[in-house]
Scaffold this motif. Structure first.
Motif, mmCIF file in Angstrom:
data_model
loop_
_atom_site.group_PDB
_atom_site.id
_atom_site.type_symbol
_atom_site.label_atom_id
_atom_site.label_comp_id
_atom_site.label_asym_id
_atom_site.label_seq_id
_atom_site.Cartn_x
_atom_site.Cartn_y
_atom_site.Cartn_z
ATOM 1 N N CYS A 232 49.895 7.818 -42.892
ATOM 2 C CA CYS A 232 49.876 7.098 -44.165
ATOM 3 C C CYS A 232 48.444 6.819 -44.592
ATOM 4 C CB CYS A 232 50.680 5.794 -44.087
ATOM 5 S SG CYS A 232 49.896 4.474 -43.136
ATOM 6 N N ASP A 233 48.309 6.536 -45.872
ATOM 7 C CA ASP A 233 47.014 6.225 -46.474
ATOM 8 C C ASP A 233 47.119 4.854 -47.115
ATOM 9 O OD1 ASP A 233 44.615 6.143 -47.851
ATOM 10 O OD2 ASP A 233 45.237 7.570 -49.398
ATOM 11 N N ARG A 234 46.537 3.824 -46.470
ATOM 12 C CA ARG A 234 46.495 2.476 -47.046
ATOM 13 C C ARG A 234 45.253 2.388 -47.915
ATOM 14 N NH1 ARG A 234 46.275 -2.419 -43.744
ATOM 15 N NH2 ARG A 234 47.202 -3.392 -45.572
ATOM 16 N N SER A 237 41.269 -2.116 -51.713
ATOM 17 C CA SER A 237 39.820 -2.268 -51.862
ATOM 18 C C SER A 237 39.095 -1.497 -50.775
ATOM 19 C CB SER A 237 39.439 -3.747 -51.829
ATOM 20 O OG SER A 237 39.935 -4.354 -50.644
ATOM 21 N N SER A 238 39.670 -1.490 -49.574
ATOM 22 C CA SER A 238 39.222 -0.592 -48.512
ATOM 23 C C SER A 238 40.353 0.405 -48.268
ATOM 24 C CB SER A 238 38.890 -1.372 -47.236
ATOM 25 O OG SER A 238 40.040 -2.037 -46.762
ATOM 26 N N GLU A 239 40.111 1.363 -47.398
ATOM 27 C CA GLU A 239 41.106 2.413 -47.202
ATOM 28 C C GLU A 239 41.143 2.816 -45.736
ATOM 29 O OE1 GLU A 239 42.419 6.584 -49.472
ATOM 30 O OE2 GLU A 239 40.603 5.487 -50.031
ATOM 31 N N GLY A 240 42.338 3.156 -45.273
ATOM 32 C CA GLY A 240 42.496 3.620 -43.902
ATOM 33 C C GLY A 240 43.538 4.708 -43.828
ATOM 34 N N ILE A 241 43.172 5.831 -43.202
ATOM 35 C CA ILE A 241 44.122 6.907 -42.944
ATOM 36 C C ILE A 241 44.656 6.683 -41.536
ATOM 37 C CG2 ILE A 241 44.527 9.386 -42.981
ATOM 38 C CD1 ILE A 241 43.396 8.285 -45.593
ATOM 39 N N ASN A 242 45.956 6.436 -41.409
ATOM 40 C CA ASN A 242 46.569 6.054 -40.134
ATOM 41 C C ASN A 242 47.572 7.100 -39.684
ATOM 42 O OD1 ASN A 242 45.811 2.931 -39.816
ATOM 43 N ND2 ASN A 242 46.215 3.355 -41.964
ATOM 44 N N MET A 243 47.513 7.449 -38.391
ATOM 45 C CA MET A 243 48.452 8.423 -37.839
ATOM 46 C C MET A 243 49.035 7.892 -36.538
ATOM 47 S SD MET A 243 47.808 12.428 -36.939
ATOM 48 C CE MET A 243 49.082 13.419 -36.133
ATOM 49 N N CYS A 244 50.339 7.996 -36.391
ATOM 50 C CA CYS A 244 51.028 7.576 -35.179
ATOM 51 C C CYS A 244 51.065 8.733 -34.186
ATOM 52 C CB CYS A 244 52.439 7.116 -35.504
ATOM 53 S SG CYS A 244 53.363 6.478 -34.079
ATOM 54 N N VAL A 245 50.642 8.462 -32.942
ATOM 55 C CA VAL A 245 50.612 9.496 -31.907
ATOM 56 C C VAL A 245 51.218 8.943 -30.624
ATOM 57 C CG1 VAL A 245 48.623 10.713 -32.866
ATOM 58 C CG2 VAL A 245 48.249 8.828 -31.260
ATOM 59 N N ASP A 246 51.585 9.842 -29.715
ATOM 60 C CA ASP A 246 52.251 9.413 -28.484
ATOM 61 C C ASP A 246 51.324 9.375 -27.279
ATOM 62 O OD1 ASP A 246 51.868 12.093 -28.060
ATOM 63 O OD2 ASP A 246 53.992 12.597 -27.854
ATOM 64 N N ILE A 308 52.025 12.895 -46.383
ATOM 65 C CA ILE A 308 51.310 11.643 -46.168
ATOM 66 C C ILE A 308 51.734 10.645 -47.238
ATOM 67 C CG2 ILE A 308 49.299 12.503 -47.474
ATOM 68 C CD1 ILE A 308 47.543 10.699 -45.675
ATOM 69 N N THR A 309 52.108 9.444 -46.813
ATOM 70 C CA THR A 309 52.565 8.401 -47.734
ATOM 71 C C THR A 309 51.413 7.472 -48.062
ATOM 72 O OG1 THR A 309 54.764 8.479 -46.733
ATOM 73 C CG2 THR A 309 54.253 6.562 -48.094
ATOM 74 N N THR A 310 51.206 7.202 -49.333
ATOM 75 C CA THR A 310 50.131 6.299 -49.743
ATOM 76 C C THR A 310 50.700 4.980 -50.235
ATOM 77 O OG1 THR A 310 48.114 6.090 -51.070
ATOM 78 C CG2 THR A 310 50.012 7.130 -52.129
ATOM 79 N N THR A 311 49.914 3.931 -50.105
ATOM 80 C CA THR A 311 50.326 2.591 -50.518
ATOM 81 C C THR A 311 49.093 1.794 -50.901
ATOM 82 O OG1 THR A 311 51.457 0.565 -49.830
ATOM 83 C CG2 THR A 311 50.251 1.733 -48.133
ATOM 84 N N GLY A 312 49.287 0.769 -51.715
ATOM 85 C CA GLY A 312 48.179 -0.100 -52.093
ATOM 86 C C GLY A 312 47.762 0.069 -53.541
ATOM 87 N N GLY A 313 46.736 -0.690 -53.922
ATOM 88 C CA GLY A 313 46.294 -0.720 -55.305
ATOM 89 C C GLY A 313 45.898 0.626 -55.864
ATOM 90 N N GLN A 314 45.221 1.456 -55.043
ATOM 91 C CA GLN A 314 44.793 2.754 -55.552
ATOM 92 C C GLN A 314 45.979 3.659 -55.885
ATOM 93 O OE1 GLN A 314 41.578 4.789 -53.510
ATOM 94 N NE2 GLN A 314 40.927 2.884 -52.537
ATOM 95 N N ALA A 315 47.093 3.462 -55.195
ATOM 96 C CA ALA A 315 48.276 4.284 -55.445
ATOM 97 C C ALA A 315 48.893 3.996 -56.813
ATOM 98 C CB ALA A 315 49.311 4.059 -54.349
#
Length: 356
Positions: A232-234, A237-246, A308-315
């Motif tokens: 996902c892409d949060r 005002s700031s941004e973070g690309i997050n990936m879940c791994v095992d 990739i799912t985006t969320t937040g103000g920029q979206a």
């Protein structure tokens, strides 16, 4: 629509809220700005912002047959709030670090990267009188939970997050009164029923208040970034690309934290002040971040996702969303928005329905 959850996210400058049913359908959503977001006692206004949200969502155009089954609350951290509402925001003193040297106890070194301990010490050192007089220091949204239920808790997203918070031994080692920090409860904990005065103020029935805790965790849940191979892409005002791994992956330029579920991890690349960057610079940083995660996935025999799912103000910026979508398409990624553009609220609702 009949049964729903009132999902609430306490932000830095405003409170977001939505009515969301068991299937994830958003009946209504709103944002209520704080009247004085820079005020040192800004937390005192959170409950009034919540009242404003309830008035907007429920009162003007009631949904036929609507029944609110619970409140679910998340929020920014590591903001600290005393019982009087005096607030030390998460964004203040961002470079705060623990003063740990070679002579410190071994356990202290485990907490060297705690996000809370430096700010607890700052609160004590900067606002000593308030620190001494308050019975509890709350972590952001837990202050609102305490106002609504009378119960003091700290929501720990997953047991491995303890080193990002504290434990009794390390608090005592730094001379912090352990009783001031409310006891840990798990994600989705029923923190208690709305107090009578809160029911009267908000115009709501005696429903349970479900603790979700950090908005970061709520967003991961809301975007389904809780299983290996989800990303996902949060983007606020700031941004973070997050990936879940095992598996636990450590690399330069990557922040590695426990995942929402036991045994899983979240690897992310952060872009501070993303929203203030020129669009082309911002996009380049996003594509560089995705490239870094893609290379790490390949090195660790992990299949890289295609969505990739985006969320937040920029979206919410449609023109920029289309521009970003085109850029990520060239990397083999489809950019989408989930059921709710403010995924924290969707995550709140998922946690609440699971708890119920």
């Amino acid at each position: 629509m009949s049964d729903c959850v009132l999902a609430v996210d306490v932000g830095s400058t405003s409170l977001k809220a939505a009515l969301i049913d068991r299937d994830g359908t958003v009946a209504s959503i709103c944002t209520v700005p704080y009247s004085a977001p820079e005020n040192r006692f800004v937390a005192e206004g959170w409950i009034w912002a919540l009242k404003g949200a309830v008035d907007k969502l429920v009162v003007p155009e009631p949904v036929e047959g609507l029944q609110i089954k619970a409140l679910a609350i998340s929020g920014n951290g590591p903001t600290l709030v005393s019982e009087s509402g005096l607030t030390l925001r998460w964004s203040e003193y961002p470079a705060a670090r623990l003063n740990i040297d070679e002579t410190s106890p071994d356990e202290a070194h485990e907490f060297a990267h705690s996000i809370f301990l430096p700010r607890i010490l700052l609160f004590r050192d900067l606002i000593g009188d308030e620190y001494e007089s308050t019975s509890h220091l709350f972590s952001g949204p837990e202050y609102l939970i305490w106002q609504l239920t009378g119960n003091a808790v700290t929501i720990l997203p997953e047991p491995r997050y303890e080193t990002a918070y504290w434990n009794a031994q390390v608090l005592e080692g730094f001379g912090i009164m352990t009783g001031k920090m409310p006891a840990f409860v798990e994600l989705g904990h029923n923190c208690g029923t709305l107090l009578p005065n809160a029911q009267e103020l908000l115009g709501l029935p005696a429903v349970p208040v479900i603790g979700v805790g950090p908005d970061f965790i709520a967003a991961l849940i809301g975007t389904d970034t809780t299983e290996p191979g989800r990303i996902c892409d949060r983007a606020g005002s700031s941004e973070g690309i997050n990936m879940c791994v095992d598996k636990e992956i450590r690399a330069e330029g990557v922040r590695t934290l426990p995942g929402v579920k036991a045994g899983l991890w979240n690897i992310s690349v952060l872009i501070p002040d993303s929203a203030s960057l020129p669009e082309d610079v911002r996009l380049q940083k996003v594509t560089d971040a995705i490239g870094l995660l893609k290379n790490l996935a390949a090195q660790n025999d992990i299949a890289f996702p295609t969505v990739i799912t985006t969320t937040g103000g920029q979206a919410k910026d449609k023109a920029y969303f289309e521009k970003k979508k085109a850029a990520l398409s060239e990397l083999g990624l489809e950019l989408v928005i989930g059921t709710c553009v403010d995924a924290e609220l969707e995550g709140d609702a998922k946690v609440a329905w699971s708890a119920l």
